[in-house]
Write a protein that holds these residues in place. Structure first.
Motif, PDB file in Angstrom:
ATOM      1  N   PRO A 146       0.910  -0.725   0.107  1.00  0.00           N
ATOM      2  CA  PRO A 146       0.207   0.111   0.128  1.00  0.00           C
ATOM      3  C   PRO A 146       1.056   0.883  -0.030  1.00  0.00           C
ATOM      4  CG  PRO A 146       0.539  -1.105   2.071  1.00  0.00           C
ATOM      5  CD  PRO A 146       1.241  -1.341   1.128  1.00  0.00           C
ATOM      6  N   PRO A 183       5.487  -1.998  -5.452  1.00  0.00           N
ATOM      7  CA  PRO A 183       5.280  -1.348  -3.995  1.00  0.00           C
ATOM      8  C   PRO A 183       4.054  -0.659  -4.998  1.00  0.00           C
ATOM      9  CG  PRO A 183       6.823  -0.728  -5.770  1.00  0.00           C
ATOM     10  CD  PRO A 183       6.168  -2.058  -6.229  1.00  0.00           C
ATOM     11  N   SER A 184       2.894   0.347  -4.432  1.00  0.00           N
ATOM     12  CA  SER A 184       1.974   1.046  -4.224  1.00  0.00           C
ATOM     13  C   SER A 184       2.822   2.109  -5.508  1.00  0.00           C
ATOM     14  CB  SER A 184       1.467   1.620  -3.871  1.00  0.00           C
ATOM     15  OG  SER A 184       0.692   2.760  -3.767  1.00  0.00           O
ATOM     16  N   GLU A 185       1.928   2.339  -6.443  1.00  0.00           N
ATOM     17  CA  GLU A 185       2.107   2.564  -7.577  1.00  0.00           C
ATOM     18  C   GLU A 185       2.229   4.251  -7.207  1.00  0.00           C
ATOM     19  OE1 GLU A 185      -0.734   1.570  -7.316  1.00  0.00           O
ATOM     20  OE2 GLU A 185      -2.019   2.348  -7.644  1.00  0.00           O
ATOM     21  N   VAL A 219      -0.927  -6.446 -10.627  1.00  0.00           N
ATOM     22  CA  VAL A 219      -2.659  -7.146  -9.623  1.00  0.00           C
ATOM     23  C   VAL A 219      -2.447  -8.235  -9.938  1.00  0.00           C
ATOM     24  CG1 VAL A 219      -3.479  -7.425  -7.747  1.00  0.00           C
ATOM     25  CG2 VAL A 219      -1.632  -5.600  -8.200  1.00  0.00           C
ATOM     26  N   PHE A 249      -0.138  -9.525   0.647  1.00  0.00           N
ATOM     27  CA  PHE A 249      -0.952  -8.574   0.468  1.00  0.00           C
ATOM     28  C   PHE A 249      -0.594  -7.409   1.525  1.00  0.00           C
ATOM     29  CE2 PHE A 249      -4.713  -6.240   0.259  1.00  0.00           C
ATOM     30  CZ  PHE A 249      -4.435  -4.728  -0.943  1.00  0.00           C
ATOM     31  N   TYR A 263     -10.715  -8.965  -2.809  1.00  0.00           N
ATOM     32  CA  TYR A 263      -9.912  -9.471  -4.144  1.00  0.00           C
ATOM     33  C   TYR A 263      -9.121 -10.949  -5.139  1.00  0.00           C
ATOM     34  CZ  TYR A 263      -9.313  -8.949  -9.355  1.00  0.00           C
ATOM     35  OH  TYR A 263      -8.500  -9.338 -10.443  1.00  0.00           O
ATOM     36  N   LEU A 268      -5.553  -6.054   6.227  1.00  0.00           N
ATOM     37  CA  LEU A 268      -6.654  -4.886   5.146  1.00  0.00           C
ATOM     38  C   LEU A 268      -7.324  -3.207   6.245  1.00  0.00           C
ATOM     39  CD1 LEU A 268      -9.240  -7.995   4.328  1.00  0.00           C
ATOM     40  CD2 LEU A 268      -6.520  -6.717   2.541  1.00  0.00           C
ATOM     41  N   CYS A 322      -3.166   2.372   9.444  1.00  0.00           N
ATOM     42  CA  CYS A 322      -4.266   1.160   9.712  1.00  0.00           C
ATOM     43  C   CYS A 322      -4.542   0.924  10.835  1.00  0.00           C
ATOM     44  CB  CYS A 322      -3.108   0.019   9.206  1.00  0.00           C
ATOM     45  SG  CYS A 322      -2.356  -0.700  10.033  1.00  0.00           S
ATOM     46  N   GLU A 352     -13.793   3.872   7.142  1.00  0.00           N
ATOM     47  CA  GLU A 352     -12.254   3.715   7.537  1.00  0.00           C
ATOM     48  C   GLU A 352     -12.068   5.512   6.817  1.00  0.00           C
ATOM     49  OE1 GLU A 352      -9.292   1.307   5.464  1.00  0.00           O
ATOM     50  OE2 GLU A 352      -8.385   1.657   7.703  1.00  0.00           O
ATOM     51  N   PHE A 374      -9.690   7.288   7.321  1.00  0.00           N
ATOM     52  CA  PHE A 374      -7.689   7.676   6.505  1.00  0.00           C
ATOM     53  C   PHE A 374      -7.274   8.964   6.808  1.00  0.00           C
ATOM     54  CE2 PHE A 374      -4.408   4.708   4.483  1.00  0.00           C
ATOM     55  CZ  PHE A 374      -4.420   4.176   5.605  1.00  0.00           C
ATOM     56  N   ASN A 419      -8.864  -5.310  13.934  1.00  0.00           N
ATOM     57  CA  ASN A 419      -7.223  -4.301  14.161  1.00  0.00           C
ATOM     58  C   ASN A 419      -6.719  -3.958  15.022  1.00  0.00           C
ATOM     59  OD1 ASN A 419      -5.261  -5.250  11.806  1.00  0.00           O
ATOM     60  ND2 ASN A 419      -4.851  -2.743  11.238  1.00  0.00           N
TER      61      ASN A 419
HETATM   62  P1  NAD Z   1      -5.400  -0.185  -1.358  1.00  0.00           P
HETATM   63  O1  NAD Z   1      -5.866  -1.516  -1.382  1.00  0.00           O
HETATM   64  O2  NAD Z   1      -5.499   1.218  -2.382  1.00  0.00           O
HETATM   65  O3  NAD Z   1      -3.678  -0.293  -2.484  1.00  0.00           O
HETATM   66  C1  NAD Z   1      -2.628  -1.719  -2.217  1.00  0.00           C
HETATM   67  C2  NAD Z   1      -2.038  -2.272  -3.195  1.00  0.00           C
HETATM   68  O4  NAD Z   1      -3.333  -2.771  -3.861  1.00  0.00           O
HETATM   69  C3  NAD Z   1      -1.528  -0.991  -4.094  1.00  0.00           C
HETATM   70  O5  NAD Z   1      -0.168  -1.817  -4.455  1.00  0.00           O
HETATM   71  C4  NAD Z   1      -2.348  -0.609  -4.983  1.00  0.00           C
HETATM   72  O6  NAD Z   1      -1.775  -1.019  -6.419  1.00  0.00           O
HETATM   73  C5  NAD Z   1      -3.237  -1.967  -5.256  1.00  0.00           C
HETATM   74  N1  NAD Z   1      -4.907  -1.941  -5.980  1.00  0.00           N
HETATM   75  C6  NAD Z   1      -5.682  -0.866  -5.434  1.00  0.00           C
HETATM   76  N2  NAD Z   1      -6.953  -1.263  -6.004  1.00  0.00           N
HETATM   77  C7  NAD Z   1      -6.638  -2.238  -6.496  1.00  0.00           C
HETATM   78  C8  NAD Z   1      -7.668  -3.436  -7.578  1.00  0.00           C
HETATM   79  N3  NAD Z   1      -8.868  -2.877  -7.319  1.00  0.00           N
HETATM   80  N4  NAD Z   1      -7.409  -4.655  -7.510  1.00  0.00           N
HETATM   81  C9  NAD Z   1      -6.100  -5.228  -7.539  1.00  0.00           C
HETATM   82  N5  NAD Z   1      -5.431  -4.167  -7.344  1.00  0.00           N
HETATM   83  C10 NAD Z   1      -5.755  -3.090  -6.682  1.00  0.00           C
HETATM   84  O7  NAD Z   1      -4.682   0.103  -0.460  1.00  0.00           O
HETATM   85  P2  NAD Z   1      -3.943   1.907   0.358  1.00  0.00           P
HETATM   86  O8  NAD Z   1      -4.993   3.234  -0.563  1.00  0.00           O
HETATM   87  O9  NAD Z   1      -2.776   2.135  -0.306  1.00  0.00           O
HETATM   88  O10 NAD Z   1      -3.854   1.495   1.334  1.00  0.00           O
HETATM   89  C11 NAD Z   1      -4.335   1.970   2.133  1.00  0.00           C
HETATM   90  C12 NAD Z   1      -5.573   0.764   2.456  1.00  0.00           C
HETATM   91  O11 NAD Z   1      -4.421   0.384   3.484  1.00  0.00           O
HETATM   92  C13 NAD Z   1      -6.332   0.848   3.985  1.00  0.00           C
HETATM   93  O12 NAD Z   1      -7.397   0.706   4.318  1.00  0.00           O
HETATM   94  C14 NAD Z   1      -5.772   0.362   5.163  1.00  0.00           C
HETATM   95  O13 NAD Z   1      -5.491   0.507   6.632  1.00  0.00           O
HETATM   96  C15 NAD Z   1      -4.756  -0.171   5.084  1.00  0.00           C
HETATM   97  N6  NAD Z   1      -3.750  -1.009   5.366  1.00  0.00           N
HETATM   98  C16 NAD Z   1      -3.496  -1.622   5.960  1.00  0.00           C
HETATM   99  C17 NAD Z   1      -2.480  -2.379   7.428  1.00  0.00           C
HETATM  100  C18 NAD Z   1      -2.713  -3.346   7.689  1.00  0.00           C
HETATM  101  O14 NAD Z   1      -1.399  -4.089   8.027  1.00  0.00           O
HETATM  102  N7  NAD Z   1      -4.003  -4.089   8.459  1.00  0.00           N
HETATM  103  C19 NAD Z   1      -1.752  -1.894   6.927  1.00  0.00           C
HETATM  104  C20 NAD Z   1      -1.006  -0.594   6.125  1.00  0.00           C
HETATM  105  C21 NAD Z   1      -2.217   0.168   5.207  1.00  0.00           C
END
Ligand code: NAD
Length: 520
Positions: free
Chosen positions: A170, A196-198, A231, A245, A254, A270, A303, A403, A405, A431
């Motif tokens: 993320p 990594p996150s884009e 992904v 993830f 998903y 998550l 998170c 959430e 955020f 969490n």
């Molecule tokens: P995100 O789900 O938007 O992105 C995470 C990853 O998933 C990225 O690499 C992204 O490219 C990919 N992704 C995004 N949408 C997708 C889709 N529709 N299909 C396939 N891949 C996809 O999350 P974010 O905004 O980068 O991060 C914030 C979220 O992460 C918050 O909900 C936070 O609570 C959670 N988080 C959880 C923890 C934990 O340990 N529980 C830790 C950090 C962050």
């Protein structure tokens, strides 16, 4: 911090301000230990959240590039798994050293791309570094077991690597979360594809460079880029045996479902909605300071951010004192001296947070502190939302259900500890949760009865250090929560057991007749 930054700026080998970058360089892939420019036709513009200036363009890595990364990892695997554990350990020792040496550079990349303050970004790196440090003890963590199960017959167990594994990260912890995977996946003998996150891949690219310098052979660590398309490739590529993830529920559920259906091992952390129960007998000054830091630090983009207060009895009257503390926080560009919180990651994120604040107004909650419309004087174009406190929130309200955020603290009032427990446990997420009290008996009650997987007692963000695992539960993980990140569970995730039963006996003592019944 100021001195550090000045020294770094003098060397000028990485950004230490939010100044516009004149020569923007594209982010590359990292395949087979080479930084390979992408042939992508689709690029994702990455902006500094404090200014919205362009920082880099991130490729949607092409199918050929994604395939090349997997082939590199597949090619590296037989030799890497056969490399002695002492050799792998030495590489992790060197990586640990290099990350520490490059901490400021990594943190600067995080501040520029993600927005968090430089001091907080160093914490992001440190938490990942600690996973590396713990992985250096692999030689005492990996041994299996052996027992003589019958005369001259023994069974022994080994942990074997899975093969090629992938991590999808993320945006909110650009160093820590890649480092939840890099050391453990590799030290156990796997080869890794890291995505990594884009929105902020810069820290991962530095980590890739450090992996090469540490001595990882070609193909053991690869980095590819992109959004959902990458992904989907990872989920469907048969050579990838496991996926780590971390991110939102939308993406994670998903990935978990489709990845598991494809026969992969998936660990998925998550979203969250972390509550703190505040009791009148707590150390008030400690509690209010801890809550303020944990709600608004990193602009609430953690998170484990403490985003929800459950005020028991008279503590509901303490909200104005939290607001006083929150007002004194300094929102500014993350490189600025004294900044307490930076911007949100994107204009879309800012709008989402503002809309959630408005929903609370519309549903009848009380806005005690409104961060909408605030911005630091020198950063008119950033994604700013100041600390916001919403009181008299009811569980059905959208600002409680979702959430947020962002730097928004929602406060609910209850009369008793039982009501507090019931409210917190009714939440779908699990969490973290915290309780502030001076009573050992009350703390023990919350410790036992709270369902969240990580409990803080007078500790606002109880993220376990890597000798333990990250143990969120309920909707904060996908699946059964059996596959936690780092610690013993992390080692389990990246390995599979093999058991061997052997019989070594003098020739003349070996069986001379066939035996068809199970031995009794
Ligand atoms: P995100 O789900 O938007 O992105 C995470 C990853 O998933 C990225 O690499 C992204 O490219 C990919 N992704 C995004 N949408 C997708 C889709 N529709 N299909 C396939 N891949 C996809 O999350 P974010 O905004 O980068 O991060 C914030 C979220 O992460 C918050 O909900 C936070 O609570 C959670 N988080 C959880 C923890 C934990 O340990 N529980 C830790 C950090 C962050």
């Amino acid at each position: 911090t100021g001195k550090h930054l000045a020294a770094a700026a003098a060397q000028a080998d990485y950004p230490t301000t939010h100044a516009k970058i004149e020569q923007v360089a594209d982010t590359t892939n990292f395949i087979d230990n080479q930084f390979v420019p992408s042939q992508a036709s689709t690029w994702i513009d990455l902006h500094d959240p404090a200014t919205n200036n362009l920082v880099t363009r991130v490729p949607q890595s092409t199918d050929a590039e994604l395939k090349a990364a997997v082939e590199s990892a597949q090619k590296a695997f037989p030799k890497w798994r056969a490399t002695s554990i002492m050799t792998r350990q030495q590489i992790i020792f060197r990586l640990t050293h290099l990350i520490r040496q490059n901490m400021d550079r990594l943190a600067a990349s995080i501040t520029l791309e993600q927005g968090k303050t430089f001091a907080d970004a160093k914490g992001d790196v440190l938490r990942g570094l600690q996973v590396c440090e713990t992985a250096c003890g692999i030689t005492t963590q990996m041994p299996g077991e052996v027992i003589e199960v019958a005369k001259d017959m023994e069974t022994r167990s080994y942990r074997e690597p899975l093969g090629v594994v992938a991590a999808i990260c993320p945006f909110n912890f650009p160093a820590m979360i890649p480092l939840w995977s890099v050391p453990l996946a590799t030290v156990t003998g796997n080869c890794l594809i890291l995505k990594p996150s884009e929105r902020d891949p810069g820290a991962t690219m530095i980590i890739a460079e450090l992996c090469k310098e540490a001595g990882f052979p070609d193909g053991v660590v690869n980095v590819v880029h992109g959004a959902a398309k990458t992904v989907d490739f990872i989920i469907d590529e048969p050579a990838i045996k496991a996926i780590s993830f971390v991110g939102s529920n939308r993406a994670g559920e998903y990935i978990y479902t489709r990845g598991s259906a494809n026969g992969k091992r998936v660990q998925a952390n998550l979203g969250a909605k972390n509550h703190a129960a505040v009791l009148p007998d707590c150390n008030k000054n400690h509690a209010l300071n801890a809550i303020t830091g944990a709600a608004f630090g990193a602009a609430g983009q953690r998170c484990m951010a403490l985003s929800t207060l459950v005020m028991i009895g008279e503590t509901k009257d303490w909200v104005p004192e939290i607001a006083e503390r929150a007002k004194n926080l300094h929102m500014n560009g993350g490189f600025e001296e004294g900044a307490d919180l930076g911007p949100l990651i994107s204009p879309q994120s800012k709008k989402r947070v503002e809309d959630l604040i408005q929903s609370a107004v519309d549903e009848g909650a009380t806005i005690v502190l409104d961060g909408r419309g605030q911005k630091p004087a020198n950063y008119p174009n950033g994604n700013w939302v100041g600390p916001t406190i919403i009181a008299n929130v009811k569980p059905h309200m959208k600002c409680y259900q979702e959430e947020i955020f962002g730097p928004v603290l929602v406060c609910l009032n209850v009369d008793t500890t039982e009501e507090a427990l019931e409210l917190i446990n009714s939440n779908q997420y699990g969490n973290g949760a915290a309780v502030f009290t001076r009573s050992g008996a009350t703390a023990a009650l919350f410790q036992k009865e709270l369902e969240a997987g990580q409990i803080g007692i007078n500790v606002p963000i109880p993220v376990p250090l890597p000798m333990f695992s990250f143990t969120g539960n309920k909707k904060s993980v996908a699946g059964t929560g059996m596959s936690n990140f780092y610690g013993k569970d992390g080692l389990r995730f990246y390995t599979q057991w093999k058991t061997v039963t052997s019989l070594w006996r003098a020739e003349d003592a070996l069986a001379t007749e066939k035996q068809v019944a199970m031995p009794t």
